[in-house]
Each structure stands twice: as C-alpha cells, then as structure tokens.
Design an enzyme around this catalytic site. Structure first.
Site, PDB file in Angstrom:
ATOM      1  NE  ARG A 181      -3.547   2.470   2.466  1.00 13.96           N
ATOM      2  CZ  ARG A 181      -4.103   3.095   3.497  1.00 13.96           C
ATOM      3  NH1 ARG A 181      -3.789   2.736   4.730  1.00 13.96           N
ATOM      4  NH2 ARG A 181      -4.951   4.083   3.307  1.00 13.96           N
ATOM      5  CG  HIS A 182      -0.920   4.803  -0.913  1.00 15.97           C
ATOM      6  ND1 HIS A 182      -1.142   5.517   0.236  1.00 15.97           N
ATOM      7  CD2 HIS A 182      -2.129   4.322  -1.299  1.00 15.97           C
ATOM      8  CE1 HIS A 182      -2.425   5.483   0.531  1.00 15.97           C
ATOM      9  NE2 HIS A 182      -3.058   4.761  -0.387  1.00 15.97           N
ATOM     10  N   GLY A 183       2.498   4.887   0.838  1.00 15.74           N
ATOM     11  CA  GLY A 183       2.835   5.436   2.146  1.00 15.74           C
ATOM     12  C   GLY A 183       1.835   6.499   2.604  1.00 15.74           C
TER      13      GLY A 183
END
Ligand code: NAG
Length: 446
Positions: A69-71
């Site tokens: 998942r993106h940061g």
C-alpha cells in the site's frame, strides 16, 4: 520536557495525546502504530520473527512478491472540504456566540490542508517507502542482491507512482545508482481490479443498500452518544453535526500525527472509548465494501490471486529445470483496497460473526481491525523457498506469507509455513473456478 509543554499547551493534564488514540485510526494509521520500534529507527528490523526466514542451510528464497500500500498520504479533496465546512462553522460560532473554549481553540486552529493536496503522497509517505525498501532488502539480501532484476508495477494513482519511486530510491541508497536491473509498468488491472469489476461497481460501490450496516451504525446509539457529546463540547447545535463530520474531525487528529508528527488539537475532542467507536465505523466500511461483507468484494481480486500463483508456478518450474528465475522480485504498489479483498479471498482475518451495526460491543476483540491489517505502507509479501534437501518432492518448495513484516498463520493449517503443493491444493477451487470475467459479469451465465 516536551510532554510537559504539550500538557501545558492543552491546558488539561487529562487531555489525551494523538498517540493514545493512534491504535484506533484504522486505514489512517501510521505503520509505526504496529511497529513502535520504527519510531526510534526506521531502518531497524526490530525483534526477530521466530521462524523467519527459514534456515539458510536448508532453504533458499527464490521469489518474493510484495504487494504494497502507498505510504502516508494527505486526505482526499472531499475530506478536506468537509473539514473546511466544520472549521468554518466553528469560526462563525465564535464570532457571534457566548464564550466556548474548545470551539474557540479549534476556530483558531490554522487550516493547513488544501483541497489540491487531494490524496497525494506526503513527504512522510516517501520516507515510509524508502525505509520499507531498505528493511525488505536487509531481510532478503540474496533476492535483493545487486544483480537480480526487479519488476515494479503500480496503480496509476500519483500516490502509488510516487511510492514506487521512493521505494526504488531507498534501494539505491543501499545498492548505489545504476546497479539495479528494473522494469516498470502501470497496471490498474492488477492493482485497481475493483474499478474493472462491473459486478462490484454496480452491486457494492454504487449500490446505496450494500453498506446499510454502515449507515445503521452512523444512526445508531454509539454514534448518537458521540455526536451529542461533541456538539456539547463545541457548543454547536446537534443539527450542525453528524457521523461523517465527527469522523472527519477524528481523521484530522490522525493526519496531524501521521503527516506532521504533531498532536493536533482536534485529538482532544476524543477519548479512547470514542476512538473505538470511530475505529469500528471505519472497519465496518472496509468490511462491507472491501472484505467479507459481500462475496464479490474478495472475488474481484481473482485476477491478482491467479497472477500470484502463475508466477509461483513458473518459479517452481524454472527452479526444477535449473534455469534462472525470471521474476525473482516483484514490487507492486497499490491501495488498502488492493490488499483487503485479496486477504479476504485467502481467508485471513475472518471473524466467526460478521461486523454489524448492532454488535459493536461483541466485536471488541475481532480479528478484522483495519489499522492492524492495512496501515499506510502496509505490505503483503509472498515468499517462495527452494529446500533442496527436503525429505519428499512435495516439501521441496515452501511458502511463507508476511503481512507488515510479520508471518501470517495459514488458515488451512495453523502453521506459518506451507509446502507449495499443499497451499496450491488448498486454493485449488479458486485457481480453477475464480475467473475475473465470469465473476465480475453482471448476469450469471445461464
Ligand atoms: C444492492 O445491495 C443489496 C444488498 O446487498 C442487494 O440485495 C442488491 O442485489 C444489490 N443491487 C445490485 C444492483 O446489485
């Protein structure tokens, strides 16, 4: 000293800090909430994980696939606009009404979120990714060795593309520039499969009755008590508040901590009991929209699931014929909405009873807690090992799955390692029957 200053600033020794509420931030959680050791050192591997990796003398990792998942990101435009509305209501109130300390304090808060930040990756999120890259490379040194090729894929959303770039930058800090062989592709069919699944879009996403448990909880006794309490605190009529606005205020507390590492004054509206209610509100949404609530939610991830096994199959074949593994490392950047359906498809974090509007208290110790499963930078790692000296051919290939750098327990066996043939066998029904085009078509074939 810092703590004392914060307490003085809040003007009340009883006021909670953002970090007391952070276990309940759900999908808005920072990764450090589940790995506090990273607060002191983002590159630390922390306490060792028993059973991981398998002993190098007997088993060698030959393929890793990470779904990431993106940061840490900014709120979406919609959330920022809702917050803007609430903030304006407080400003209006304080210029015309009798004194009300908490409302004035929030009216005087400087609105730092701007609509154009719209869900983008924050500087903190870039650091999440480069630190994760360095930890994964340290955990799997042979796979991330400089001459191995890395296959990157990403959702087309800027926060995911930027996450992939920051991850790659983190690897370069270790390996130096120019030493990595990489490929890169944007692949929404794999990373945003939910957009492409008509039955999901029509049956759940655009279906006002599919999330009725969520709506019922918004109107239920727990939320009503909370709305009343916040209305009293802020000296606003109850009619100016609702569950969504309370949630936005709580998100603002979380964004202060995750993006800026500050203790936002919005946090002092809530105690931990309130936070548990708001966590449940968030989890209900994930449950009904992305996980076990409706079968199509998880089945829409069939393509991704099958792609994972296709590459595992291929690596096993290549290993058996002593040819180089064509995809030793795959790094794929997506969303909480990418990970949750896949985890549900595979049977992880399944509670015996569904999450519903009327069983909040009963679900207190539920498995399905989105803050533990999909905080920012959450990562699901499929790891294939070759175990040359295994006693039987079936045991020669083994799989471990790590979520957020911790081993998952396989639902079918209760173990933290599986032989590849057992695993494949366990999921045979999905590998044989879960076909995206069929599953996602609006009408069942006659
Ligand atoms: C909308 O959701 C409800 C409840 O889950 C379901 O019964 C109905 O079939 C759905 N509508 C469509 C168009 O899929």
């Amino acid at each position: 000293m810092a703590r004392l200053l914060v307490l003085l600033f809040l003007g009340s020794a009883a006021a909670l800090r953002a970090s007391d509420l952070s276990p309940y931030f759900g999908t808005k959680s920072r990764y450090e909430a589940i790995h506090p050791h990273l607060l002191a050192d983002p590159y630390s591997l922390g306490p060792s994980e028993p059973g991981f990796p398998l002993p190098a003398a007997s088993c060698v990792p030959i393929q890793a696939r990470a779904l990431i998942r993106h940061g840490t990101r900014f709120p979406t435009r919609k959330q920022i606009e809702k917050l803007g509305g609430l903030h304006e209501a407080l400003v209006r109130r304080s210029s015309s009404s009798p004194p009300c300390r908490p409302a004035e304090r929030l009216a005087g808060w400087a609105m730092w979120l701007r609509p154009e930040m719209d869900g983008r990756l924050a500087a903190r999120g870039r650091r999440d990714m480069s630190a994760l890259a360095r930890r994964l490379a340290a955990r799997l040194p042979t796979l991330f060795a400089a001459r191995n090729s890395l296959a990157f894929a990403s959702s087309s959303k800027p926060r995911c593309l930027d996450s992939a770039a920051a991850f790659r930058e983190g690897l370069r800090q270790v390996h130096g520039h120019g030493s990595l062989k990489e490929t890169f592709e944007v692949n929404d069919k794999l990373m945003r499969f939910f957009d492409h699944c008509e039955k999901f879009v029509k049956g759940v996403e655009d279906n006002s009755t599919a999330l009725r448990e969520l709506d019922a909880f918004k109107d239920g006794p727990e939320m009503k008590t909370l709305v009343d309490k916040i209305a009293r605190t802020l000296c606003l009529p109850v009619s100016e508040l609702n569950a969504d606005l309370i949630q936005v205020a709580f998100f603002t507390c979380s964004f202060g901590l995750t993006i800026k590492n500050t203790n936002s004054p919005w946090c002092s509206l809530f105690n931990t009991d309130d936070a548990k209610v708001l966590e449940y509100l968030n989890d209900l949404k994930q449950y009904w929209k992305r996980a076990y609530g409706h079968e199509i939610n998880s089945r829409s991830s069939c393509n991704l699931f099958q792609d994972i096994f296709k590459h595992l199959d291929q690596a096993v074949l290549e290993s058996k014929s002593s040819t180089p593994i064509s995809s030793p490392v795959m790094l794929q950047f997506g969303h909480a909405e990418t990970l949750l359906p896949l985890l549900a498809l595979m049977g992880f974090f399944r509670d015996t009873e569904p999450l519903k509007a009327d069983n909040f208290a009963k679900q207190e110790s539920r498995q399905f807690r989105s803050g533990r499963i999909v905080p920012y930078a959450s990562n699901l790692l499929f790891l294939l090992y070759h175990c040359e000296k295994a006693s039987s051919p079936e045991e020669k290939y083994k799989v471990q799955i790590l979520l957020n750098e911790r081993l998952l327990t396989f639902p079918h066996s209760g173990a933290k390692v599986a032989s590849y043939s057992d695993l494949r066998n366990h999921y045979k029904h999905l590998l044989d029957n879960c076909h995206f085009n069929k599953v996602c078509a609006m009408t069942k074939p006659g």
